[in-house]
Write a protein that holds these residues in place. Structure first.
Motif, PDB file in Angstrom:
ATOM      1  N   GLN A 163       0.815  -1.216   0.000  1.00 24.26           N
ATOM      2  CA  GLN A 163       0.000   0.000   0.000  1.00 24.26           C
ATOM      3  C   GLN A 163       0.851   1.269   0.000  1.00 24.26           C
ATOM      4  OE1 GLN A 163      -3.643  -0.532   2.619  1.00 24.26           O
ATOM      5  NE2 GLN A 163      -2.350  -2.246   3.293  1.00 24.26           N
ATOM      6  N   GLY A 164       2.157   1.097  -0.234  1.00 22.14           N
ATOM      7  CA  GLY A 164       3.028   2.252  -0.406  1.00 22.14           C
ATOM      8  C   GLY A 164       3.769   2.735   0.821  1.00 22.14           C
ATOM      9  N   LEU A 165       3.701   2.023   1.936  1.00 28.19           N
ATOM     10  CA  LEU A 165       4.448   2.420   3.131  1.00 28.19           C
ATOM     11  C   LEU A 165       5.606   1.468   3.369  1.00 28.19           C
ATOM     12  CD1 LEU A 165       1.860   3.385   5.906  1.00 28.19           C
ATOM     13  CD2 LEU A 165       3.222   4.884   4.471  1.00 28.19           C
ATOM     14  N   LYS A 166       6.627   1.968   4.058  1.00 32.61           N
ATOM     15  CA  LYS A 166       7.780   1.141   4.414  1.00 32.61           C
ATOM     16  C   LYS A 166       8.177   1.477   5.839  1.00 32.61           C
ATOM     17  CE  LYS A 166      12.460  -0.055   3.103  1.00 32.61           C
ATOM     18  NZ  LYS A 166      13.622   0.253   2.276  1.00 32.61           N
ATOM     19  N   LYS A 167       8.470   0.450   6.604  1.00 34.11           N
ATOM     20  CA  LYS A 167       8.970   0.628   7.969  1.00 34.11           C
ATOM     21  C   LYS A 167      10.316  -0.063   8.053  1.00 34.11           C
ATOM     22  CE  LYS A 167       7.670  -0.095  12.820  1.00 34.11           C
ATOM     23  NZ  LYS A 167       8.392   1.045  13.304  1.00 34.11           N
ATOM     24  N   ASP A 168      11.342   0.680   8.430  1.00 26.94           N
ATOM     25  CA  ASP A 168      12.702   0.149   8.470  1.00 26.94           C
ATOM     26  C   ASP A 168      13.103  -0.416   9.828  1.00 26.94           C
ATOM     27  OD1 ASP A 168      13.312   0.786   5.797  1.00 26.94           O
ATOM     28  OD2 ASP A 168      13.685   2.865   6.356  1.00 26.94           O
ATOM     29  N   THR A 169      12.257  -0.264  10.821  1.00 27.33           N
ATOM     30  CA  THR A 169      12.592  -0.747  12.159  1.00 27.33           C
ATOM     31  C   THR A 169      11.640  -1.861  12.564  1.00 27.33           C
ATOM     32  OG1 THR A 169      11.155   0.924  13.149  1.00 27.33           O
ATOM     33  CG2 THR A 169      13.481   1.508  12.860  1.00 27.33           C
ATOM     34  N   ARG A 170      11.919  -2.484  13.687  1.00 23.31           N
ATOM     35  CA  ARG A 170      11.059  -3.572  14.161  1.00 23.31           C
ATOM     36  C   ARG A 170       9.643  -3.057  14.399  1.00 23.31           C
ATOM     37  NH1 ARG A 170      13.609  -4.142  20.204  1.00 23.31           N
ATOM     38  NH2 ARG A 170      12.911  -2.119  20.944  1.00 23.31           N
ATOM     39  N   CYS A 171       8.709  -3.993  14.390  1.00 26.69           N
ATOM     40  CA  CYS A 171       7.315  -3.586  14.624  1.00 26.69           C
ATOM     41  C   CYS A 171       6.799  -4.078  15.968  1.00 26.69           C
ATOM     42  CB  CYS A 171       6.420  -4.034  13.476  1.00 26.69           C
ATOM     43  SG  CYS A 171       6.393  -5.787  13.160  1.00 26.69           S
ATOM     44  N   GLY A 172       7.659  -4.668  16.794  1.00 27.27           N
ATOM     45  CA  GLY A 172       7.264  -5.088  18.124  1.00 27.27           C
ATOM     46  C   GLY A 172       8.419  -5.750  18.843  1.00 27.27           C
ATOM     47  N   TYR A 173       8.308  -5.820  20.163  1.00 25.22           N
ATOM     48  CA  TYR A 173       9.353  -6.454  20.951  1.00 25.22           C
ATOM     49  C   TYR A 173       8.734  -7.114  22.175  1.00 25.22           C
ATOM     50  CZ  TYR A 173       8.906  -1.915  23.245  1.00 25.22           C
ATOM     51  OH  TYR A 173       8.408  -0.790  23.851  1.00 25.22           O
ATOM     52  N   ALA A 174       9.460  -8.061  22.735  1.00 22.95           N
ATOM     53  CA  ALA A 174       8.962  -8.827  23.870  1.00 22.95           C
ATOM     54  C   ALA A 174       9.089  -8.045  25.170  1.00 22.95           C
ATOM     55  CB  ALA A 174       9.733 -10.142  23.980  1.00 22.95           C
ATOM     56  N   HIS A 175       8.250  -8.418  26.131  1.00 28.44           N
ATOM     57  CA  HIS A 175       8.348  -7.883  27.493  1.00 28.44           C
ATOM     58  C   HIS A 175       8.892  -8.976  28.389  1.00 28.44           C
ATOM     59  CE1 HIS A 175       6.240  -3.977  27.625  1.00 28.44           C
ATOM     60  NE2 HIS A 175       5.831  -4.398  26.437  1.00 28.44           N
ATOM     61  N   GLY A 176       9.774  -8.606  29.287  1.00 28.49           N
ATOM     62  CA  GLY A 176      10.341  -9.576  30.211  1.00 28.49           C
ATOM     63  C   GLY A 176      10.618  -8.938  31.548  1.00 28.49           C
ATOM     64  N   ILE A 177      11.440  -9.607  32.320  1.00 30.61           N
ATOM     65  CA  ILE A 177      11.749  -9.123  33.660  1.00 30.61           C
ATOM     66  C   ILE A 177      12.664  -7.906  33.598  1.00 30.61           C
ATOM     67  CG2 ILE A 177      12.905  -9.714  35.824  1.00 30.61           C
ATOM     68  CD1 ILE A 177      11.900 -12.609  35.324  1.00 30.61           C
ATOM     69  N   GLY A 178      13.659  -7.963  32.742  1.00 30.93           N
ATOM     70  CA  GLY A 178      14.601  -6.861  32.660  1.00 30.93           C
ATOM     71  C   GLY A 178      14.551  -6.178  31.305  1.00 30.93           C
ATOM     72  N   TRP A 179      14.676  -4.894  31.289  1.00 32.42           N
ATOM     73  CA  TRP A 179      14.613  -4.108  30.064  1.00 32.42           C
ATOM     74  C   TRP A 179      15.820  -4.368  29.173  1.00 32.42           C
ATOM     75  CZ3 TRP A 179      10.973  -2.559  27.399  1.00 32.42           C
ATOM     76  CH2 TRP A 179      10.844  -1.331  26.774  1.00 32.42           C
ATOM     77  N   LEU A 180      16.945  -4.744  29.752  1.00 32.44           N
ATOM     78  CA  LEU A 180      18.174  -4.923  28.983  1.00 32.44           C
ATOM     79  C   LEU A 180      18.451  -6.373  28.600  1.00 32.44           C
ATOM     80  CD1 LEU A 180      20.469  -2.438  30.927  1.00 32.44           C
ATOM     81  CD2 LEU A 180      19.202  -2.035  28.813  1.00 32.44           C
ATOM     82  N   GLU A 181      17.556  -7.275  28.960  1.00 29.17           N
ATOM     83  CA  GLU A 181      17.799  -8.686  28.646  1.00 29.17           C
ATOM     84  C   GLU A 181      17.728  -8.923  27.139  1.00 29.17           C
ATOM     85  OE1 GLU A 181      13.715 -11.054  29.087  1.00 29.17           O
ATOM     86  OE2 GLU A 181      14.163  -9.815  30.814  1.00 29.17           O
ATOM     87  N   GLU A 191       5.905 -19.058  21.139  1.00 32.73           N
ATOM     88  CA  GLU A 191       5.363 -20.095  22.009  1.00 32.73           C
ATOM     89  C   GLU A 191       4.187 -19.503  22.787  1.00 32.73           C
ATOM     90  OE1 GLU A 191       8.439 -21.681  24.531  1.00 32.73           O
ATOM     91  OE2 GLU A 191       9.886 -21.722  22.884  1.00 32.73           O
ATOM     92  N   PRO A 192       3.286 -20.342  23.281  1.00 36.38           N
ATOM     93  CA  PRO A 192       2.167 -19.836  24.062  1.00 36.38           C
ATOM     94  C   PRO A 192       2.640 -18.968  25.224  1.00 36.38           C
ATOM     95  CG  PRO A 192       1.805 -22.139  23.538  1.00 36.38           C
ATOM     96  CD  PRO A 192       3.225 -21.809  23.102  1.00 36.38           C
ATOM     97  N   ASN A 193       1.887 -17.916  25.481  1.00 35.06           N
ATOM     98  CA  ASN A 193       2.084 -16.979  26.600  1.00 35.06           C
ATOM     99  C   ASN A 193       3.233 -15.999  26.411  1.00 35.06           C
ATOM    100  OD1 ASN A 193      -0.158 -17.989  28.089  1.00 35.06           O
ATOM    101  ND2 ASN A 193       1.115 -19.733  28.665  1.00 35.06           N
ATOM    102  N   MET A 194       3.854 -15.951  25.251  1.00 32.05           N
ATOM    103  CA  MET A 194       4.827 -14.895  24.997  1.00 32.05           C
ATOM    104  C   MET A 194       4.050 -13.592  24.868  1.00 32.05           C
ATOM    105  SD  MET A 194       7.362 -16.687  22.237  1.00 32.05           S
ATOM    106  CE  MET A 194       8.935 -15.879  22.507  1.00 32.05           C
ATOM    107  N   THR A 195       4.648 -12.494  25.323  1.00 26.62           N
ATOM    108  CA  THR A 195       3.983 -11.191  25.308  1.00 26.62           C
ATOM    109  C   THR A 195       4.844 -10.190  24.566  1.00 26.62           C
ATOM    110  OG1 THR A 195       2.973 -11.698  27.438  1.00 26.62           O
ATOM    111  CG2 THR A 195       2.968  -9.395  26.745  1.00 26.62           C
ATOM    112  N   PHE A 196       4.215  -9.494  23.623  1.00 30.74           N
ATOM    113  CA  PHE A 196       4.920  -8.484  22.824  1.00 30.74           C
ATOM    114  C   PHE A 196       4.223  -7.145  22.954  1.00 30.74           C
ATOM    115  CE2 PHE A 196       8.055 -10.889  20.468  1.00 30.74           C
ATOM    116  CZ  PHE A 196       7.628 -12.185  20.698  1.00 30.74           C
ATOM    117  N   HIS A 197       4.985  -6.095  22.739  1.00 33.74           N
ATOM    118  CA  HIS A 197       4.485  -4.724  22.801  1.00 33.74           C
ATOM    119  C   HIS A 197       4.486  -4.157  21.401  1.00 33.74           C
ATOM    120  CE1 HIS A 197       4.974  -0.375  23.265  1.00 33.74           C
ATOM    121  NE2 HIS A 197       4.297  -0.531  24.363  1.00 33.74           N
TER     122      HIS A 197
END
Length: 102
Positions: free
Chosen positions: A64-82, A96-102
């Motif tokens: 549809q004419g758009l481009k995104k050069d970066t990721r479109c989501g990331y996981a949530h976990g215990i530590g922000w730097l993991e 896998e079941p129960n994985m959570t993404f933002h």
């Protein structure tokens, strides 16, 4: 993936997220992004990879004419730097079941 209350892609309506005042161009970009979100959600299932989900999004918006050069989501976990999964091309992390993404 593991929640019974997960929003179904077919239930996402562009008008549910529409800003009250918008230009035609902004509305078009918004509608394209919503279609990419729907495609990404439809691709999520155990055994799919993060790359599969990202590429469903990228492919849909690209047609549809758009481009995104970066990721479109990331996981949530215990530590922000993991080290974690990322919804981007090339991340072969298997969903896998129960994985959570933002």
């Amino acid at each position: 993936m593991g929640s019974a209350s997960r929003t179904k892609p077919e239930d996402i309506k562009s008008e549910n997220f529409r800003p009250p005042y918008t230009s035609d161009r902004l509305q078009k970009v918004h509608d394209i992004q919503v279609s990419g979100l729907k495609a990404a959600l439809q691709s999520i299932k155990p055994g799919a990879t993060c790359s599969d989900v990202a590429n469903a999004f990228y492919s849909t918006i690209g047609k549809q004419g758009l481009k995104k050069d970066t990721r479109c989501g990331y996981a949530h976990g215990i530590g922000w730097l993991e080290p974690t999964a990322s919804l981007r091309d090339g991340d072969m992390t298997v969903l896998e079941p129960n994985m959570t993404f933002h």
